[in-house]
Design a protein around this motif. Structure first.
Motif, PDB file in Angstrom:
ATOM      1  N   ALA A  16       0.836  -1.203   0.000  1.00  0.00           N
ATOM      2  CA  ALA A  16       0.000   0.000   0.000  1.00  0.00           C
ATOM      3  C   ALA A  16       0.872   1.255   0.000  1.00  0.00           C
ATOM      4  O   ALA A  16       0.576   2.242  -0.695  1.00  0.00           O
ATOM      5  CB  ALA A  16      -0.933  -0.015   1.204  1.00  0.00           C
ATOM      6  N   ALA A  17       1.959   1.217   0.779  1.00  0.00           N
ATOM      7  CA  ALA A  17       2.862   2.377   0.841  1.00  0.00           C
ATOM      8  C   ALA A  17       3.537   2.595  -0.516  1.00  0.00           C
ATOM      9  O   ALA A  17       3.666   3.730  -0.999  1.00  0.00           O
ATOM     10  CB  ALA A  17       3.913   2.161   1.933  1.00  0.00           C
ATOM     11  N   GLU A  18       3.945   1.491  -1.127  1.00  0.00           N
ATOM     12  CA  GLU A  18       4.629   1.569  -2.411  1.00  0.00           C
ATOM     13  C   GLU A  18       3.746   2.252  -3.457  1.00  0.00           C
ATOM     14  O   GLU A  18       4.231   3.050  -4.274  1.00  0.00           O
ATOM     15  CB  GLU A  18       4.982   0.143  -2.864  1.00  0.00           C
ATOM     16  N   LYS A  19       2.450   1.956  -3.418  1.00  0.00           N
ATOM     17  CA  LYS A  19       1.516   2.588  -4.371  1.00  0.00           C
ATOM     18  C   LYS A  19       1.500   4.102  -4.228  1.00  0.00           C
ATOM     19  O   LYS A  19       1.190   4.821  -5.177  1.00  0.00           O
ATOM     20  CB  LYS A  19       0.099   2.049  -4.152  1.00  0.00           C
ATOM     21  N   MET A  20       1.791   4.580  -3.020  1.00  0.00           N
ATOM     22  CA  MET A  20       1.809   6.026  -2.771  1.00  0.00           C
ATOM     23  C   MET A  20       3.217   6.588  -2.932  1.00  0.00           C
ATOM     24  O   MET A  20       3.451   7.755  -2.603  1.00  0.00           O
ATOM     25  CB  MET A  20       1.314   6.335  -1.361  1.00  0.00           C
ATOM     26  N   GLY A  21       4.139   5.766  -3.347  1.00  0.00           N
ATOM     27  CA  GLY A  21       5.509   6.254  -3.535  1.00  0.00           C
ATOM     28  C   GLY A  21       6.336   6.289  -2.256  1.00  0.00           C
ATOM     29  O   GLY A  21       7.416   6.875  -2.223  1.00  0.00           O
ATOM     30  N   ALA A  22       5.814   5.700  -1.186  1.00  0.00           N
ATOM     31  CA  ALA A  22       6.562   5.685   0.078  1.00  0.00           C
ATOM     32  C   ALA A  22       7.208   4.310   0.297  1.00  0.00           C
ATOM     33  O   ALA A  22       6.908   3.361  -0.426  1.00  0.00           O
ATOM     34  CB  ALA A  22       5.627   6.012   1.240  1.00  0.00           C
ATOM     35  N   VAL A  23       8.093   4.252   1.293  1.00  0.00           N
ATOM     36  CA  VAL A  23       8.802   3.004   1.582  1.00  0.00           C
ATOM     37  C   VAL A  23       8.452   2.546   2.998  1.00  0.00           C
ATOM     38  O   VAL A  23       8.559   3.323   3.942  1.00  0.00           O
ATOM     39  CB  VAL A  23      10.324   3.216   1.488  1.00  0.00           C
ATOM     40  N   PHE A  24       8.045   1.294   3.129  1.00  0.00           N
ATOM     41  CA  PHE A  24       7.659   0.753   4.431  1.00  0.00           C
ATOM     42  C   PHE A  24       8.674  -0.296   4.863  1.00  0.00           C
ATOM     43  O   PHE A  24       9.041  -1.180   4.097  1.00  0.00           O
ATOM     44  CB  PHE A  24       6.265   0.122   4.322  1.00  0.00           C
ATOM     45  N   MET A  25       9.097  -0.215   6.119  1.00  0.00           N
ATOM     46  CA  MET A  25       9.952  -1.256   6.678  1.00  0.00           C
ATOM     47  C   MET A  25       9.345  -1.743   7.990  1.00  0.00           C
ATOM     48  O   MET A  25       8.756  -0.958   8.731  1.00  0.00           O
ATOM     49  CB  MET A  25      11.358  -0.715   6.947  1.00  0.00           C
ATOM     50  N   ASP A  26       9.500  -3.041   8.274  1.00  0.00           N
ATOM     51  CA  ASP A  26       9.079  -3.533   9.596  1.00  0.00           C
ATOM     52  C   ASP A  26      10.325  -3.629  10.471  1.00  0.00           C
ATOM     53  O   ASP A  26      11.386  -4.069  10.013  1.00  0.00           O
ATOM     54  CB  ASP A  26       8.340  -4.865   9.507  1.00  0.00           C
ATOM     55  N   ALA A  27      10.195  -3.189  11.709  1.00  0.00           N
ATOM     56  CA  ALA A  27      11.352  -3.170  12.603  1.00  0.00           C
ATOM     57  C   ALA A  27      10.920  -3.440  14.040  1.00  0.00           C
ATOM     58  O   ALA A  27      11.109  -2.617  14.940  1.00  0.00           O
ATOM     59  CB  ALA A  27      12.056  -1.823  12.508  1.00  0.00           C
ATOM     60  N   PRO A  28      10.357  -4.617  14.296  1.00  0.00           N
ATOM     61  CA  PRO A  28       9.932  -4.918  15.671  1.00  0.00           C
ATOM     62  C   PRO A  28      11.139  -5.007  16.594  1.00  0.00           C
ATOM     63  O   PRO A  28      12.268  -5.191  16.137  1.00  0.00           O
ATOM     64  CB  PRO A  28       9.251  -6.283  15.537  1.00  0.00           C
ATOM     65  N   VAL A  29      10.867  -4.908  17.883  1.00  0.00           N
ATOM     66  CA  VAL A  29      11.951  -4.844  18.869  1.00  0.00           C
ATOM     67  C   VAL A  29      11.937  -6.043  19.792  1.00  0.00           C
ATOM     68  O   VAL A  29      10.912  -6.660  20.019  1.00  0.00           O
ATOM     69  CB  VAL A  29      11.831  -3.571  19.744  1.00  0.00           C
ATOM     70  N   SER A  30      13.098  -6.366  20.325  1.00  0.00           N
ATOM     71  CA  SER A  30      13.101  -7.211  21.511  1.00  0.00           C
ATOM     72  C   SER A  30      13.714  -6.399  22.638  1.00  0.00           C
ATOM     73  O   SER A  30      14.502  -5.478  22.408  1.00  0.00           O
ATOM     74  CB  SER A  30      13.826  -8.536  21.288  1.00  0.00           C
ATOM     75  N   GLY A  31      13.327  -6.748  23.874  1.00  0.00           N
ATOM     76  CA  GLY A  31      13.661  -5.909  25.024  1.00  0.00           C
ATOM     77  C   GLY A  31      12.396  -5.213  25.465  1.00  0.00           C
ATOM     78  O   GLY A  31      11.549  -4.881  24.639  1.00  0.00           O
ATOM     79  N   GLY A  32      12.247  -5.000  26.758  1.00  0.00           N
ATOM     80  CA  GLY A  32      11.012  -4.437  27.268  1.00  0.00           C
ATOM     81  C   GLY A  32      11.100  -2.942  27.524  1.00  0.00           C
ATOM     82  O   GLY A  32      11.926  -2.234  26.918  1.00  0.00           O
ATOM     83  N   VAL A  33      10.256  -2.477  28.438  1.00  0.00           N
ATOM     84  CA  VAL A  33      10.166  -1.049  28.735  1.00  0.00           C
ATOM     85  C   VAL A  33      11.509  -0.510  29.235  1.00  0.00           C
ATOM     86  O   VAL A  33      11.940   0.582  28.848  1.00  0.00           O
ATOM     87  CB  VAL A  33       9.043  -0.804  29.779  1.00  0.00           C
ATOM     88  N   GLY A  34      12.198  -1.294  30.059  1.00  0.00           N
ATOM     89  CA  GLY A  34      13.505  -0.870  30.569  1.00  0.00           C
ATOM     90  C   GLY A  34      14.483  -0.621  29.443  1.00  0.00           C
ATOM     91  O   GLY A  34      15.137   0.435  29.377  1.00  0.00           O
ATOM     92  N   ALA A  35      14.561  -1.572  28.521  1.00  0.00           N
ATOM     93  CA  ALA A  35      15.470  -1.432  27.389  1.00  0.00           C
ATOM     94  C   ALA A  35      15.066  -0.255  26.508  1.00  0.00           C
ATOM     95  O   ALA A  35      15.929   0.441  25.951  1.00  0.00           O
ATOM     96  CB  ALA A  35      15.506  -2.722  26.574  1.00  0.00           C
ATOM     97  N   ALA A  36      13.766   0.001  26.404  1.00  0.00           N
ATOM     98  CA  ALA A  36      13.310   1.148  25.605  1.00  0.00           C
ATOM     99  C   ALA A  36      13.804   2.450  26.230  1.00  0.00           C
ATOM    100  O   ALA A  36      14.284   3.350  25.535  1.00  0.00           O
ATOM    101  CB  ALA A  36      11.784   1.142  25.492  1.00  0.00           C
ATOM    102  N   SER A  37      13.716   2.570  27.545  1.00  0.00           N
ATOM    103  CA  SER A  37      14.150   3.792  28.236  1.00  0.00           C
ATOM    104  C   SER A  37      15.641   4.010  28.085  1.00  0.00           C
ATOM    105  O   SER A  37      16.109   5.134  27.895  1.00  0.00           O
ATOM    106  CB  SER A  37      13.817   3.696  29.728  1.00  0.00           C
ATOM    107  N   LEU A  38      16.400   2.916  28.181  1.00  0.00           N
ATOM    108  CA  LEU A  38      17.863   3.013  28.146  1.00  0.00           C
ATOM    109  C   LEU A  38      18.422   2.957  26.725  1.00  0.00           C
ATOM    110  O   LEU A  38      19.637   2.867  26.544  1.00  0.00           O
ATOM    111  CB  LEU A  38      18.466   1.872  28.974  1.00  0.00           C
ATOM    112  N   ALA A  39      17.528   2.973  25.724  1.00  0.00           N
ATOM    113  CA  ALA A  39      17.960   2.879  24.323  1.00  0.00           C
ATOM    114  C   ALA A  39      18.794   1.623  24.101  1.00  0.00           C
ATOM    115  O   ALA A  39      19.817   1.640  23.414  1.00  0.00           O
ATOM    116  CB  ALA A  39      18.725   4.133  23.906  1.00  0.00           C
ATOM    117  N   LYS A  40      18.346   0.519  24.704  1.00  0.00           N
ATOM    118  CA  LYS A  40      19.078  -0.748  24.597  1.00  0.00           C
ATOM    119  C   LYS A  40      18.281  -1.792  23.811  1.00  0.00           C
ATOM    120  O   LYS A  40      18.551  -3.003  23.912  1.00  0.00           O
ATOM    121  CB  LYS A  40      19.353  -1.317  25.996  1.00  0.00           C
ATOM    122  N   LEU A  41      17.263  -1.355  23.080  1.00  0.00           N
ATOM    123  CA  LEU A  41      16.448  -2.309  22.332  1.00  0.00           C
ATOM    124  C   LEU A  41      17.258  -2.983  21.228  1.00  0.00           C
ATOM    125  O   LEU A  41      18.292  -2.462  20.795  1.00  0.00           O
ATOM    126  CB  LEU A  41      15.250  -1.581  21.697  1.00  0.00           C
TER     127      LEU A  41
END
Lengths: 307, 307, 307, 307
Positions: free
Chosen positions: D111-136
Motif C-alpha cells: 500500500a505504501a509503495e503505491k503512494m511512492g513511500a517506503v515501508f519497513m518492519d522493525a519490531p523490537v526485543s527488550g522491554g520497557v527498561g530497554a526502551a528507556s535506556l535505548a538498549k532495544l
C-alpha cells in the motif's frame, strides 16, 4: 415448475457441481459461473446458463449460492472487481456454502447489507457422495427471517438443514464438529494401535470401545484400522473419504478462530499439528483415518529393498 | 444355594464393598479381608466371614476376587509375606478386578501358575453406582478354559462380562477405553467452549455434534457443559462421577504401557498431562468432565477478596 | 602404580569398552565381564582379566563399575542369580553409570546396603567420542562420604564429575538435562523451519536467536539445519551423534519418573511422542537433530505418479 | 543538530513513549500523535509537537515511526480514513516497530509503495527498561537500499539493529525468537519442577543444566524457579518482566503464520495453548516465567483457610 425463478451458482468444483445439478433436478433454472471453463461446460450440458463472472450472475439472479475453496476466494467472489456485490440487487439472498473463517462470513454479511442484500453462511458436512445424492447436512447462520427462503433451496441439495443462529454460526458449527472429529479420529487410531500392541484383537477392541465410554463416531462408524469395518477408507488403503489436507485446512480454521477468540484448544491444536506433519510426510491425499498408518510402526524400511 | 462354596474377597473399598455384597446377595458365602477394620466390620454385618490376611483367605477359599487401588497393592496382596500365594491351594481361581499395569497382571499370573493356581485380570468399567446395582462391565483376560468359572461369579456383580484374550488383555481393554474416553472428554470440552465463544447455543451445538461425525460418549451421554444435559456431574458442580485424580491414574497406566511398548500416543499423552495439571490446580476431586471449567475463562479473580 | 587395587567393570558395549580402557590406561587392573564374548576378547587384549559373571567379578574386586543398556539389565546384573550381590564383599563400592529409572537406582542401593555394600548412580553425558577421550561428564548420586572414592575412578574416565545428592539424583540430573535438551532441539527445529518458510536466511536466523532470548544449546552448538554449522550431524546427513532411539529411551524414563511423581511435563511428554513417532517412521538410527528433516516438507513424493 | 529534519512518531504507549524521548534526546524534532491525550501531553512536555492524526503527521514528516499494539491498529493507522497513507509524501520512510503478522507488514508495504513511500518492519526485543535506556534490539525487514536511512534513527533507540531481509522478515525473526523462548521457558519450568521432585537442589540442577546440553536462556539468564537467580521476576513473585498475556499474543502470531505457511510447530503450538490456559486461570499479568508456578503442585487449597 415453470414459475421457479433462477438460482445463481458460483463455484462448480467437486462439491459445487453435483449441488448445482440437484437444483436443476428440482426444476430450478441455474445461472452459473466458475473460473474453469470445463466445469462450466459440464453444467451447461445439464441445462444451466453460463455467465462470465459473479457480477453478471448477480445481475440476473436474486438467489445465489457460492461454493468455494477458501476465504480468499470468497472475498474475491463477493467483493472483488467482478464480484457479486458490484451488481447485486436489493433483497438478493446470498448463501455461502464454503467452509471459511466465520469472521470472513461476518465481513461478507456486512458488505452485503450495505448493498441491501442478505448474506447467510451455510457450510456442509458430507463429501462428494452426499453432494451427489442430495444427502448433505447444511449448518446455517444468518438472520432468522431469511432462513425459510434459504431452506427451500438447501433441502434440494441436502437431507438436513440446521439453523445455528447469527451469521458465522454455521461456520462455527462446522469447524467445531470437524475439530472434535479430528480429535476423535486420532484418539481412536492411537487407542486401537496401543490395544493391538497389548495383544487385543482389533475387532474385539472396537466392539468393547463401542459399548463403553470410549465410543465415538471414528470408532463405531469409520474405524481407522484395516479389517475392522467394511465400506470405509481404512479397508481401501485409505483412498476416497476426506483427505488429510482438507482436514488440516479445517483444523487451521479452528486454530485461527480459537486464537482470535483467545480460546484454549490443546487437543485441537495438537490434532492440527499432527495432520500438518502428515501432509508434510506424504499423507496429504489419503483419507484422514490414515493417521492410524502414520502412527504405527513402519513394517519395513523402503530403502532396504534390493541391494 | 446352600451348596455354594465360599468366595474370597480382598479389598473392601468404595468399589469392592458393594461388589462383595452382591456376591452375598447371590448366596455365596464370602470370606473377606481388608487393611481397614471398619470396612471389614461393615461387611461382617452383612454376613461375611472376616480373616486377618490374604494368606488366610487363600487357605479357606478356592475362588478369590481382589479389588485394590494400584499395582503395588496387588503385588503385596499376591506376593507379599502374608499374601495369597503363601497359602494358595492348587487349582484356585484368582480374579483381580483392580485397574493396574497389564505387565503386573502377567507377572502375577506367572507367579500364580508356579503355585498351581490360575490368575485372571478382570478390571471393571462403571463407578460406585454400577457396583451397587450389579451393573458393572468386566473385561476379562486369562486362559479361555477358566473363563466360564470366572463368568459365574462376575455376572453376580456386573451386567456385561467380556472375554478379551490372554492375561493382561482385560487391563489393556480398560486402559484403552479410558484413554479414548479422556481424549473425547477434553476434546468435547474444548469444542463446546470454542463454539460457545463463537456464538453458538451450547444445547444446539451438542445436538449438532451428536447427529454428526463429532459425536462421542462425552458429547451425547456425559456432556461437560452445565445445563446441556440432566443427571450428569456437569449439572451438579462436577461432584460425583469419576474423579480427575482417578482419570489421571488411568492415563498414567496408559502412558506406562505405551512407553513400554514404544507406542506413540500423542493425544493420550497430552490428555494425561492436562489431567495432571488439573490435579495440581485443585481439580483432583472433581469429576473429570470439569476440564470444561478448567479451560474456560475464569469469571472473577479470587484475589479480589477484601479491599 | 603397582599398588592400585583392581576395579571390576561390567558391560563392555560402545560406551563401557572405552571407559574400561581409560581405567587400564590410568594403571588400574581391570577385571571385567560382558554377555558378548567378542567384547570381552577385545578388552582382554588390552590387558584386562575376564571372568564369567558379575558374581565372580564381585568376588575379586571391591570397586565395581557397571555400564548397561537399561533398567532390566541393571536389575539382572545386580540381583540376578549370578549377580554382583550374590558374592559382593562388605564395603564394596558399586558405581552404576547406566542411564536408568532413578527408582531402580534406589532399589539397587537398598539391596546393596543389605549386603554391606555401597551403591552410587553415576550416569554420563557425552557419547562414544567423549568416552574414548575421557571427556565424559558424570552426574553422581549417593552417600556423600563415598563420593571421594568414586571421584578417584570417575576422573580417569571423564572431564567433569558432579555430585548431585542422594542415590538416584545422578539419574535425575541426567534425565532432566536430556528432557530439556529434547525440548530445545525440537523447538529449534520448528523455529528454524518456520523462519525459513517466512523468508529468513537460516544462518542469519540462527545468529539472531543466538544473540537473543531464543538461544539454546541446540541453536548455538548443535544446529539441526544443514549448512548452518560445521562439525555437527546436520551437516552429515544426521549420521553419528545421539540417535533418535536413544533420545526416545531417555524421554521414556523422564515420562516414567514424571508419571510416578505426578509431575506435569507437557512439552517433555510431547517431545517423547514426537521422537517415538520418528522411530516408527524410519528415523530410529539418525541423530536426534533429524527432527528438522522430519518436520519439514517432503521434497518429492516417492510414489512418482505414472511416467 | 539544528539541521535535523523532524521525525513522526505514532503510538506513545509504554514502549513508544520512551522511544520517542530517545529521538528527542538525540536532537530530532519529533511530531507525534496518539489516541490517548495524556500520552500526547507527556511527550509535548518533553518538547514534541503534537498533531491530531496520523494523516497530519504524514503531512509534516518524511520519516515516521509507528509503535502500536496489534495488526488492526497498524492497518487503521496506515490505511484508515485519517491514516498515514492519506497524506504521505513521495519518498517518505515508514518504519513500523509494532509486533504484528508479517503478512500485514507485506500488505502495508504494498500500500505504501503505491503512494511512492517506503515501508519497513522493525519490531523490537527488550522491554520497557530497554526502551528507556535505548538498549532495544531492532529486527529490520525491507528493501536493503533504505536500511541505512532506517538505521540512523533506530540506533538512537536501540543497541542492536539487525537487517533480516525483505519486508516481513523483521517480524518473522521476532516471532521465531519468541516462540523458541516460550518453548525454552516452559521446558525449563517442567524440567526444574521434575528435578526438584526427584530430590535435586534447584540451584545445583540449574548449574548442571547450564554446563550441559539442556542449557538455554531461560535456564541460565531468567530462571523461573524462585531463589535460583537474583534480579529476575521469579525472585519477585513474577511481577514485572514480560507478561503471560503478551507472550500468548506473540505465540498467537506464530501460530497464525505457521498455519498460513502450513508449517508444523507442535511444541510452539502447545506452548501457545499453555499460555492461553494460564491467561484463563489468572496468570495474565504475571511474568511468563510464572509457568513454573502454574505447573507445580498447589501448596494449599485456598478454600480450606479458616472455617
Amino acid at each position: 415448475m415453470a414459475s421457479k425463478t433462477p438460482v445463481g451458482f458460483i463455484g462448480l468444483g467437486n462439491m459445487g457441481s453435483p449441488m448445482a445439478k440437484n437444483l436443476l433436478r428440482h426444476g430450478y433454472p441455474v445461472i452459473a459461473t466458475d473460473v474453469f471453463p470445463e466445469s462450466c461446460k459440464e453444467l451447461q450440458d445439464e441445462g444451466a446458463q453460463i455467465l462470465d463472472s459473479p457480477a453478471e450472475v448477480a445481475d440476473k439472479a436474486d438467489r445465489i449460492i457460492t461454493m468455494l475453496p477458501s476465504s480468499p476466494n470468497v472475498i474475491e467472489v463477493y467483493t472483488g472487481p467482478n464480484g457479486i456485490l458490484k451488481k447485486v440487487k436489493k433483497g438478493t439472498l446470498l448463501i455461502d456454502s464454503s467452509t471459511i473463517d466465520p469472521s470472513v462470513s461476518k465481513e461478507m454479511a456486512l458488505a452485503a447489507e450495505k448493498m441491501g442484500a442478505v448474506f447467510m453462511d451455510a457450510p456442509v458436512s458430507g463429501g462428494v457422495g452426499a453432494a451427489s445424492l442430495a444427502k448433505l447436512t447444511f449448518m446455517v447462520g444468518g438472520v432468522e427471517e431469511e432462513y425459510t427462503a434459504a431452506q427451500e433451496l438447501l433441502t434440494c441439495m441436502g437431507a438436513n438443514v440446521v439453523y445455528c443462529g447469527q451469521v458465522g454460526t454455521g461456520q462455527a458449527a462446522k469447524i467445531c464438529n470437524n475439530m472434535l472429529l479430528a480429535i476423535g479420529m486420532i484418539g481412536t487410531a492411537e487407542t486401537m494401535n496401543l490395544g493391538i500392541r497389548l495383544g487385543l484383537d482389533p475387532k474385539l477392541l472396537a466392539q468393547i470401545l463401542n459399548m463403553s465410554s470410549g465410543r465415538c463416531w471414528s470408532s463405531d462408524s469409520y474405524n481407522p484400522v484395516p479389517g475392522v469395518m467394511e465400506g470405509v477408507p481404512s479397508g481401501n488403503n485409505y483412498q476416497g473419504g476426506f483427505g488429510t489436507t482438507l482436514m488440516a485446512k479445517d483444523l487451521g480454521l479452528a486454530q485461527h478462530t480459537a486464537t482470535n477468540t483467545k480460546t484454549p484448544v490443546p487437543l485441537g491444536s495438537l490434532a492440527h499439528q499432527i495432520y500438518r506433519v502428515m501432509c508434510a510426510r506424504g499423507y496429504a491425499n489419503k483419507d484422514f483415518s490414515s493417521v492410524f498408518q502414520f502412527l504405527r510402526e513402519q513394517e519395513e524400511e523402503p530403502e532396504k529393498k534390493g541391494d
